[in-house]
Design a protein around this motif. Structure first.
Motif, PDB file in Angstrom:
ATOM      1  N   THR A  66      -5.654   4.855  -4.772  1.00 58.50           N
ATOM      2  CA  THR A  66      -5.788   4.341  -6.133  1.00 58.50           C
ATOM      3  C   THR A  66      -4.467   4.360  -6.892  1.00 58.50           C
ATOM      4  N   SER A  67      -3.632   5.341  -6.623  1.00 57.13           N
ATOM      5  CA  SER A  67      -2.330   5.404  -7.304  1.00 57.13           C
ATOM      6  C   SER A  67      -1.450   4.232  -6.894  1.00 57.13           C
ATOM      7  N   GLU A  68      -1.437   3.920  -5.600  1.00 60.71           N
ATOM      8  CA  GLU A  68      -0.622   2.794  -5.112  1.00 60.71           C
ATOM      9  C   GLU A  68      -1.146   1.475  -5.659  1.00 60.71           C
ATOM     10  N   TRP A  69      -2.457   1.316  -5.669  1.00 62.06           N
ATOM     11  CA  TRP A  69      -3.050   0.107  -6.239  1.00 62.06           C
ATOM     12  C   TRP A  69      -2.624  -0.072  -7.692  1.00 62.06           C
ATOM     13  N   SER A  70      -2.675   1.001  -8.445  1.00 57.11           N
ATOM     14  CA  SER A  70      -2.375   0.920  -9.873  1.00 57.11           C
ATOM     15  C   SER A  70      -0.929   0.516 -10.113  1.00 57.11           C
ATOM     16  N   VAL A  71      -0.018   1.112  -9.351  1.00 59.05           N
ATOM     17  CA  VAL A  71       1.403   0.784  -9.490  1.00 59.05           C
ATOM     18  C   VAL A  71       1.650  -0.680  -9.114  1.00 59.05           C
ATOM     19  N   PHE A  72       1.073  -1.097  -8.005  1.00 63.07           N
ATOM     20  CA  PHE A  72       1.283  -2.470  -7.554  1.00 63.07           C
ATOM     21  C   PHE A  72       0.687  -3.472  -8.540  1.00 63.07           C
ATOM     22  N   MET A  73      -0.494  -3.146  -9.084  1.00 62.17           N
ATOM     23  CA  MET A  73      -1.109  -4.049 -10.051  1.00 62.17           C
ATOM     24  C   MET A  73      -0.253  -4.165 -11.307  1.00 62.17           C
ATOM     25  N   ARG A  74       0.313  -3.079 -11.748  1.00 59.38           N
ATOM     26  CA  ARG A  74       1.188  -3.122 -12.927  1.00 59.38           C
ATOM     27  C   ARG A  74       2.360  -4.063 -12.687  1.00 59.38           C
ATOM     28  N   GLU A  75       2.969  -3.973 -11.508  1.00 56.97           N
ATOM     29  CA  GLU A  75       4.127  -4.808 -11.226  1.00 56.97           C
ATOM     30  C   GLU A  75       3.736  -6.276 -11.049  1.00 56.97           C
ATOM     31  N   LEU A  76       2.570  -6.524 -10.477  1.00 56.99           N
ATOM     32  CA  LEU A  76       2.116  -7.907 -10.332  1.00 56.99           C
ATOM     33  C   LEU A  76       1.911  -8.568 -11.690  1.00 56.99           C
ATOM     34  N   THR A  77       1.265  -7.868 -12.605  1.00 56.67           N
ATOM     35  CA  THR A  77       1.002  -8.478 -13.914  1.00 56.67           C
ATOM     36  C   THR A  77       2.289  -8.630 -14.716  1.00 56.67           C
ATOM     37  N   MET A 101       0.646  -3.301   2.642  1.00 57.03           N
ATOM     38  CA  MET A 101       1.422  -3.117   1.412  1.00 57.03           C
ATOM     39  C   MET A 101       2.419  -1.978   1.623  1.00 57.03           C
ATOM     40  N   THR A 102       3.659  -2.132   1.189  1.00 60.53           N
ATOM     41  CA  THR A 102       4.674  -1.104   1.348  1.00 60.53           C
ATOM     42  C   THR A 102       5.318  -0.821   0.016  1.00 60.53           C
ATOM     43  N   TRP A 103       5.908   0.380  -0.057  1.00 59.14           N
ATOM     44  CA  TRP A 103       6.576   0.737  -1.315  1.00 59.14           C
ATOM     45  C   TRP A 103       7.801  -0.137  -1.562  1.00 59.14           C
ATOM     46  N   SER A 104       8.439  -0.641  -0.493  1.00 60.85           N
ATOM     47  CA  SER A 104       9.571  -1.557  -0.707  1.00 60.85           C
ATOM     48  C   SER A 104       9.109  -2.822  -1.401  1.00 60.85           C
ATOM     49  N   ARG A 105       7.894  -3.266  -1.059  1.00 58.49           N
ATOM     50  CA  ARG A 105       7.341  -4.444  -1.727  1.00 58.49           C
ATOM     51  C   ARG A 105       7.087  -4.144  -3.194  1.00 58.49           C
ATOM     52  N   LEU A 106       6.581  -2.957  -3.468  1.00 59.80           N
ATOM     53  CA  LEU A 106       6.316  -2.573  -4.854  1.00 59.80           C
ATOM     54  C   LEU A 106       7.596  -2.503  -5.665  1.00 59.80           C
ATOM     55  N   LEU A 107       8.603  -1.909  -5.086  1.00 59.73           N
ATOM     56  CA  LEU A 107       9.829  -1.653  -5.833  1.00 59.73           C
ATOM     57  C   LEU A 107      10.640  -2.917  -6.076  1.00 59.73           C
ATOM     58  N   SER A 108      10.419  -3.953  -5.288  1.00 56.66           N
ATOM     59  CA  SER A 108      11.188  -5.181  -5.482  1.00 56.66           C
ATOM     60  C   SER A 108      10.747  -5.930  -6.733  1.00 56.66           C
ATOM     61  N   LEU A 109       9.506  -5.783  -7.145  1.00 59.93           N
ATOM     62  CA  LEU A 109       8.993  -6.538  -8.272  1.00 59.93           C
ATOM     63  C   LEU A 109       9.611  -6.148  -9.608  1.00 59.93           C
ATOM     64  N   PRO A 110       9.729  -4.842  -9.934  1.00 57.15           N
ATOM     65  CA  PRO A 110      10.318  -4.528 -11.236  1.00 57.15           C
ATOM     66  C   PRO A 110      11.765  -4.967 -11.365  1.00 57.15           C
ATOM     67  N   VAL A 111      12.513  -4.940 -10.260  1.00 57.37           N
ATOM     68  CA  VAL A 111      13.898  -5.412 -10.307  1.00 57.37           C
ATOM     69  C   VAL A 111      13.924  -6.893 -10.651  1.00 57.37           C
ATOM     70  N   PHE A 112      13.036  -7.645  -9.998  1.00 50.85           N
ATOM     71  CA  PHE A 112      12.942  -9.075 -10.287  1.00 50.85           C
ATOM     72  C   PHE A 112      12.539  -9.312 -11.730  1.00 50.85           C
ATOM     73  N   ALA A 113      11.521  -8.581 -12.203  1.00 47.70           N
ATOM     74  CA  ALA A 113      11.035  -8.771 -13.570  1.00 47.70           C
ATOM     75  C   ALA A 113      12.130  -8.459 -14.581  1.00 47.70           C
ATOM     76  N   PHE A 114      12.922  -7.409 -14.307  1.00 48.52           N
ATOM     77  CA  PHE A 114      13.996  -7.042 -15.227  1.00 48.52           C
ATOM     78  C   PHE A 114      15.033  -8.165 -15.292  1.00 48.52           C
ATOM     79  N   ALA A 115      15.377  -8.711 -14.128  1.00 52.72           N
ATOM     80  CA  ALA A 115      16.358  -9.795 -14.106  1.00 52.72           C
ATOM     81  C   ALA A 115      15.846 -11.005 -14.869  1.00 52.72           C
TER      82      ALA A 115
END
Length: 323
Positions: free
Chosen positions: A196-207, A1-15
């Motif tokens: 745990t912090s990374e998991w939490s952020v990624f889970m938020r973006e997944l949902t 898992m990478t932070w680039s993967r995490l950050l791509s999700l909110p941009v997609f969700a916003f669009a």
């Protein structure tokens, strides 16, 4: 898992949310259910809805719906389920490989006989699809797009078999459960070291991304299904409100608690076994969570209360009808 993967999700969700805001709304006079129209409830999903392997320490929300409305219940949800084991494999009865075939078999043998106009079908799934041993930790190249597409296909398959009334329950904010919160501890569901912090952020973006995808797909699908009524029950917003304003929902005799659980088990990484504590009696209704992953019985009573309003044809704060 990478932070680039995490950050791509909110941009997609916003669009996607921007696109949804431009989607035409169906004529309000033709959406939703009539008062007292529904006599049968057919449930699909995972442990959040299972009425056999009960996960809230008491009675599951479908049983409370039966109590509140007098409706007939046909429960097909099973604990541990994902939408499809061909997407996110788990050794449990998935929606498409087990639950739907079981329902259609029950129709054929006469165990289930429901008039389509008097029956509503619900689906609450996704917790296992996005969680441990699935998208969060890696699932053989599967994506949240695959999972969301599968969820929406549930409507299509049932519609083709005559179903007409659907209530889609979206994913709750899983990052607020003790398992996926930034303050999480080693527990029965995952006791290995982790960020745990990374998991939490990624889970938020997944949902968030998953919920946006299913909403958009259902909005596009609804006008194409003649005589169908499709509603989205916003579990995400309801649980976010319970988390933020527990005094409006929890009524136990202990201090209100949205970060712990009725039954909490702490695993020590350097020792075998675990230490568990369990709230008793009316103190249990002070908790939002039953354990590190599942809603409490009091939270399920709230879900049942709100869905009962939907079934009775009443206006409901957490439900949007698309058709």
């Amino acid at each position: 898992m990478t932070w680039s993967r995490l950050l791509s999700l909110p941009v997609f969700a916003f669009a996607l949310q921007t696109l949804l805001s431009q989607t035409p709304v169906v004529n309000a006079d033709k959406v939703g259910l009539k008062t007292n129209q529904i006599k049968n409830l057919v449930t699909f999903g995972d442990s959040y809805t299972d009425t056999v392997a009960i996960s809230d320490g008491g009675r599951p929300w479908p049983d409370y719906v039966v109590q509140y409305t007098g409706i007939n219940l046909s429960p097909f949800a099973r604990s541990g389920a994902t939408c499809s084991n061909n997407i996110t494999y788990r050794p449990f009865p998935s929606l498409f490989e087990s639950q739907l075939p079981d329902y259609f078999a029950a129709q054929r043998n006469g165990t289930v006989r429901h008039t389509p106009s008097e029956t509503i079908y619900t689906l609450w799934i996704g917790t296992n699809d996005v969680g441990v041993s699935s998208l969060l930790t890696g699932s053989n190249g599967a994506s949240i797009v695959d999972v969301a597409t599968c969820m929406v296909n549930w409507v299509k398959v049932l519609y083709q078999q005559g179903a007409r009334n659907f209530l889609f329950q979206n994913m709750l904010p899983l990052e607020t459960t003790p398992l996926y919160a930034p303050y999480s501890w080693p527990n029965r569901y995952f006791n290995a070291p982790r960020n745990t912090s990374e998991w939490s952020v990624f889970m938020r973006e997944l949902t968030l991304a998953g919920n946006a995808l299913t909403q958009g797909s259902l909005q596009a699908l609804a006008p194409t299904l003649h005589d169908a009524h499709i509603g989205i029950f916003d579990s995400h917003s309801l649980f976010a409100d319970m988390y933020k304003n527990p005094k409006l929902y929890l009524n136990g005799t202990a201090p209100l608690n949205v970060t712990g659980a009725v039954q909490t088990c702490v695993y020590e990484l350097d020792k075998p076994g675990s230490t568990c504590t369990t709230a008793q009696g009316s103190a249990r209704d002070s908790f939002l969570w039953y354990d590190e992953l599942h809603p409490s019985e009091q939270a399920d009573r709230i879900v049942a209360r709100e869905i009962s309003e939907v079934i009775q044809g009443k206006s409901n704060k957490w439900t949007t009808w698309l058709s």
